[in-house]
Write a protein that holds these residues in place. Structure first.
Motif, mmCIF file in Angstrom:
data_model
loop_
_atom_site.group_PDB
_atom_site.id
_atom_site.type_symbol
_atom_site.label_atom_id
_atom_site.label_comp_id
_atom_site.label_asym_id
_atom_site.label_seq_id
_atom_site.Cartn_x
_atom_site.Cartn_y
_atom_site.Cartn_z
ATOM 1 N N UNK A 4 0.833 -1.199 0.000
ATOM 2 C CA UNK A 4 0.000 0.000 0.000
ATOM 3 C C UNK A 4 0.866 1.247 0.000
ATOM 4 N N UNK A 5 1.894 1.247 0.859
ATOM 5 C CA UNK A 5 2.805 2.391 0.919
ATOM 6 C C UNK A 5 3.452 2.628 -0.440
ATOM 7 N N UNK A 6 3.895 1.566 -1.074
ATOM 8 C CA UNK A 6 4.560 1.684 -2.370
ATOM 9 C C UNK A 6 3.613 2.230 -3.430
ATOM 10 N N UNK A 7 2.364 1.734 -3.427
ATOM 11 C CA UNK A 7 1.389 2.157 -4.427
ATOM 12 C C UNK A 7 1.012 3.624 -4.246
ATOM 13 N N UNK A 8 0.725 4.029 -3.002
ATOM 14 C CA UNK A 8 0.341 5.418 -2.740
ATOM 15 C C UNK A 8 1.507 6.357 -3.019
ATOM 16 N N UNK A 9 2.708 5.966 -2.621
ATOM 17 C CA UNK A 9 3.893 6.792 -2.862
ATOM 18 C C UNK A 9 4.130 6.966 -4.359
ATOM 19 N N UNK A 10 3.926 5.908 -5.129
ATOM 20 C CA UNK A 10 4.144 5.975 -6.572
ATOM 21 C C UNK A 10 3.127 6.896 -7.238
ATOM 22 N N UNK A 11 1.850 6.789 -6.822
ATOM 23 C CA UNK A 11 0.808 7.649 -7.380
ATOM 24 C C UNK A 11 1.074 9.114 -7.029
ATOM 25 N N UNK A 12 1.489 9.358 -5.785
ATOM 26 C CA UNK A 12 1.806 10.723 -5.362
ATOM 27 C C UNK A 12 2.989 11.269 -6.151
ATOM 28 N N UNK A 69 18.648 18.899 4.969
ATOM 29 C CA UNK A 69 17.740 18.039 5.737
ATOM 30 C C UNK A 69 16.297 18.470 5.533
ATOM 31 N N UNK A 70 16.073 19.772 5.408
ATOM 32 C CA UNK A 70 14.716 20.269 5.159
ATOM 33 C C UNK A 70 14.153 19.698 3.869
ATOM 34 N N UNK A 71 14.983 19.598 2.843
ATOM 35 C CA UNK A 71 14.512 19.042 1.572
ATOM 36 C C UNK A 71 14.106 17.573 1.720
ATOM 37 N N UNK A 72 14.718 16.879 2.656
ATOM 38 C CA UNK A 72 14.417 15.453 2.840
ATOM 39 C C UNK A 72 13.200 15.207 3.716
ATOM 40 N N UNK A 73 12.902 16.113 4.647
ATOM 41 C CA UNK A 73 11.843 15.841 5.625
ATOM 42 C C UNK A 73 10.642 16.773 5.483
ATOM 43 N N UNK A 74 10.674 17.702 4.531
ATOM 44 C CA UNK A 74 9.583 18.660 4.363
ATOM 45 C C UNK A 74 8.233 17.942 4.347
ATOM 46 N N UNK A 75 7.222 18.578 4.967
ATOM 47 C CA UNK A 75 5.964 17.880 5.190
ATOM 48 C C UNK A 75 4.771 18.807 4.963
ATOM 49 N N UNK A 76 3.654 18.249 4.502
ATOM 50 C CA UNK A 76 2.431 19.014 4.286
ATOM 51 C C UNK A 76 1.224 18.303 4.902
ATOM 52 N N UNK A 77 1.465 17.401 5.852
ATOM 53 C CA UNK A 77 0.383 16.606 6.434
ATOM 54 C C UNK A 77 -0.636 17.472 7.149
ATOM 55 N N UNK A 78 -0.187 18.533 7.826
ATOM 56 C CA UNK A 78 -1.113 19.389 8.563
ATOM 57 C C UNK A 78 -2.083 20.093 7.627
ATOM 58 N N UNK A 108 3.672 11.327 1.744
ATOM 59 C CA UNK A 108 4.895 12.079 2.027
ATOM 60 C C UNK A 108 6.112 11.369 1.455
ATOM 61 N N UNK A 109 6.142 10.048 1.538
ATOM 62 C CA UNK A 109 7.265 9.287 0.985
ATOM 63 C C UNK A 109 7.391 9.547 -0.507
ATOM 64 N N UNK A 110 6.266 9.466 -1.228
ATOM 65 C CA UNK A 110 6.301 9.714 -2.663
ATOM 66 C C UNK A 110 6.699 11.136 -2.999
ATOM 67 N N UNK A 111 6.189 12.085 -2.231
ATOM 68 C CA UNK A 111 6.498 13.497 -2.463
ATOM 69 C C UNK A 111 7.972 13.793 -2.226
ATOM 70 N N UNK A 112 8.552 13.202 -1.183
ATOM 71 C CA UNK A 112 9.951 13.458 -0.877
ATOM 72 C C UNK A 112 10.907 12.688 -1.776
ATOM 73 N N UNK A 113 10.467 11.568 -2.327
ATOM 74 C CA UNK A 113 11.289 10.888 -3.339
ATOM 75 C C UNK A 113 11.440 11.791 -4.554
ATOM 76 N N UNK A 114 10.335 12.438 -4.930
ATOM 77 C CA UNK A 114 10.401 13.400 -6.027
ATOM 78 C C UNK A 114 11.267 14.595 -5.638
ATOM 79 N N UNK A 115 11.112 15.057 -4.388
ATOM 80 C CA UNK A 115 11.917 16.173 -3.909
ATOM 81 C C UNK A 115 13.406 15.850 -3.880
#
Length: 266
Positions: A4-12, A69-78, A108-115
């Protein structure tokens, strides 16, 4: 769960890749922030060789590591969770067999892989060839583990802020205020060791230092705050414990907040 994580990350990844030009703006934000720090600290170090035990070169390395480090952990969950709650679209996630928290983490995993591709690597090259900053951790394994834990803690903290949307009609003000407070207490603008001793002691028991300050100090190869020194394995172990505590807090807030969801706007 991994599937599930892999699929959602890939779509993101695919979704955000369509707007990758938007992400390229951050290629300027990071280096410009660092350049401002260069001018400030160059002026401060003009009359002395060290400040709080740090040399000019170590200070630049600190801010360069902060940027990367900010580029690796940046988040938009809130922001994402609050938007879903206020529009009523969160109702669809209540019907899904996967918790929204895990879904958001996968996003977030998919977004940061792109980042990593469009932000981290280009800026790393800028630091290397323009500013001549060698970003090589003293202990690569512990640095990678600390950044991974920082990735999770950042997500959980922001997700807890997003849960406030179950109670508040408008959360933008709270979100912005918390963002500034979090970055100050995490050591983004100034190393935490520069704050007064009493305030450092308070910061030591807050989770925010584990988002930025701790991974940076692990990157640099030593840790000290409020007169407390720890070895790198010890502080990374504490960081792992904080990640577990934040998961428990997010679960408690979630169970309480979900009872207030009314699906308005759905």
């Amino acid at each position: 769960m991994f599937a599930i994580l892999k699929a959602v990350a890939f779509v993101t990844y695919k979704e955000w890749a369509a707007y990758r030009s938007h992400m390229l703006v951050s290629l300027f934000i990071g280096p410009v922030f660092f350049l401002v720090q260069v001018f400030i600290w160059k002026a401060l170090f003009s009359t002395q060789e060290t400040i709080n035990g740090l040399t000019f070169e170590q200070m630049l390395l600190y801010y360069a590591a902060t940027t990367m480090i900010h580029y690796l952990i940046m988040d938009f969950a809130d922001w994402n969770l609050q938007m879903l709650i206020h529009t009523g679209k969160f109702l669809t996630f209540m019907l899904r067999p996967v918790s929204h928290r895990f879904f958001a983490l996968s996003q977030k995993v998919g977004h940061r892989v792109l980042g990593f591709t469009f932000e981290f690597l280009p800026v790393l090259l800028i630091f290397a060839f323009v500013f001549h900053i060698r970003l090589v951790p003293v202990y690569p394994f512990w640095a990678a583990l600390s950044i991974a834990l920082s990735f999770v803690i950042m997500f959980l903290i922001n997700y807890c802020v997003g849960i406030a949307g179950f109670w508040l009609v408008k959360t933008q003000g709270v979100q912005r205020m918390f963002l500034i407070f979090r970055d100050i207490c995490a050591g983004v603008f100034l190393p935490l060791s520069f704050f007064p001793s009493a305030f450092q002691y308070i910061l030591f028991f807050l989770p925010f230092q584990f988002v930025t300050y701790v991974p940076i100090r692990v990157f640099l190869g030593s840790y000290e705050l409020a007169g407390i020194s720890m070895s790198i394995p010890e502080i990374v172990g504490v960081q792992a414990l904080v990640a577990l505590v934040m998961f428990g807090i997010s679960e408690m807030l979630w169970r309480t907040g979900i009872t207030h969801f009314t699906g308005v706007g759905a």
